[in-house]
Design a protein around this motif. Sequence first.
Motif, PDB file in Angstrom:
ATOM      1  N   ASP A   1       0.803  -1.223   0.000  1.00  0.00           N
ATOM      2  CA  ASP A   1       0.000   0.000   0.000  1.00  0.00           C
ATOM      3  C   ASP A   1       0.836   1.273   0.000  1.00  0.00           C
ATOM      4  N   ARG A   2       2.142   1.163  -0.286  1.00  0.00           N
ATOM      5  CA  ARG A   2       3.002   2.355  -0.288  1.00  0.00           C
ATOM      6  C   ARG A   2       3.792   2.484  -1.591  1.00  0.00           C
ATOM      7  N   PRO A   3       3.134   2.506  -2.738  1.00  0.00           N
ATOM      8  CA  PRO A   3       3.893   2.594  -3.999  1.00  0.00           C
ATOM      9  C   PRO A   3       4.640   3.909  -4.155  1.00  0.00           C
ATOM     10  N   LEU A   4       4.071   5.030  -3.664  1.00  0.00           N
ATOM     11  CA  LEU A   4       4.741   6.319  -3.808  1.00  0.00           C
ATOM     12  C   LEU A   4       6.012   6.376  -2.961  1.00  0.00           C
ATOM     13  N   TRP A   5       5.899   5.936  -1.711  1.00  0.00           N
ATOM     14  CA  TRP A   5       7.080   5.900  -0.860  1.00  0.00           C
ATOM     15  C   TRP A   5       8.084   4.868  -1.375  1.00  0.00           C
ATOM     16  N   GLY A   6       7.577   3.738  -1.857  1.00  0.00           N
ATOM     17  CA  GLY A   6       8.475   2.728  -2.384  1.00  0.00           C
ATOM     18  C   GLY A   6       9.304   3.252  -3.548  1.00  0.00           C
ATOM     19  N   ALA A   7       8.656   4.004  -4.443  1.00  0.00           N
ATOM     20  CA  ALA A   7       9.375   4.573  -5.579  1.00  0.00           C
ATOM     21  C   ALA A   7      10.327   5.678  -5.140  1.00  0.00           C
ATOM     22  N   ALA A   8       9.893   6.527  -4.193  1.00  0.00           N
ATOM     23  CA  ALA A   8      10.742   7.625  -3.728  1.00  0.00           C
ATOM     24  C   ALA A   8      11.981   7.108  -3.016  1.00  0.00           C
ATOM     25  N   LEU A   9      11.808   6.097  -2.156  1.00  0.00           N
ATOM     26  CA  LEU A   9      12.942   5.552  -1.418  1.00  0.00           C
ATOM     27  C   LEU A   9      13.876   4.760  -2.318  1.00  0.00           C
ATOM     28  N   ARG A  10      13.400   4.336  -3.456  1.00  0.00           N
ATOM     29  CA  ARG A  10      14.274   3.698  -4.430  1.00  0.00           C
ATOM     30  C   ARG A  10      15.062   4.731  -5.221  1.00  0.00           C
TER      31      ARG A  10
END
Length: 307
Positions: free
Chosen positions: A32-41
């Motif tokens: 449920d955290r695609p935006l954070w997942g992409a940002a932290l990548r």
Amino acid sequence: MEANLRWVLLTAVAPLAWGANYYVTHAYLPADRPLWGAALRALPAGLLLLALARRRQHGPWWWRSALLGLLNTAVFFVLLYLASHLLPTSTAATVMAASPLAMLLTAWALAGQHPQRAHLAGAVVGLGGVALTLLGAGGAVDGAGLAASVAAMLVSSVGYVLAARWRDGADPLAATSWQLTAGGLMLLPVAVVVEGAPPAMDARTLPAFGYVTLVATALAFALWFAGLRHLPAGTVGLLGLLNPLAGVLLGVALAGEGLGARRLCGLALVLAGVLLGRPRTRPPAPAAEPTGRGRSPAVPSGRRPTS
């Protein structure tokens, strides 16, 4: 020979890391955290590569990096994150294996770069392989996951065409580091507004984020561009086929996903399509006839990433 073999092995780490990224995202990162997942990548990897490249932007590359960072990093990483969670690892990897073919057709549609007959044949064969793989997945394929994969291919294809048009005078590693940084900075405020605080880090998610950021992004991009400097573009393009193979094998071995005859045939067709559709490098131009005191040296063709 030994030096070439060493660079082949080092460059092969990049597509293997990208293929494994599907499984790591699917199994260990919060769905449920695609935006954070992409940002932290994107952002930590971009800053790390920026420190290695040590090149500032200049002129039009400020807005170009922002646009390419939006397409190739921010939107693409979010869509890829969603696809990795909504589709089985082997299915997501196989669908995304058609990216080179999507780029070929996008360049034809947007930039008027007419493909050769072999390239069109590769597109047809590869798309047929993707369809066969989806039919052999067993059970219904998630429509949202499939849409995310297709959208990711389209967005990255547009970004590729733009980057290819603007490649003159740009260092590939520096340009990538600025795009990752720009995309990560764009994602941060959106992630805070939409998803709230960043995801909690525990013994399960912290190593996974570390892998996605440091290995599948920073290290993979650095090795990929180093390989492009030391190996022929055709060799690097063939190494890119390890991406879907790694994703499929990890999905079967670690996630217990089935691999029947239909899916094997579909994967084989995808790889065959990529081989057919891979842009060929032109041979060096013949030396000019002698004029005056000497001959004009042949000008070799440029080398571009094929993945």
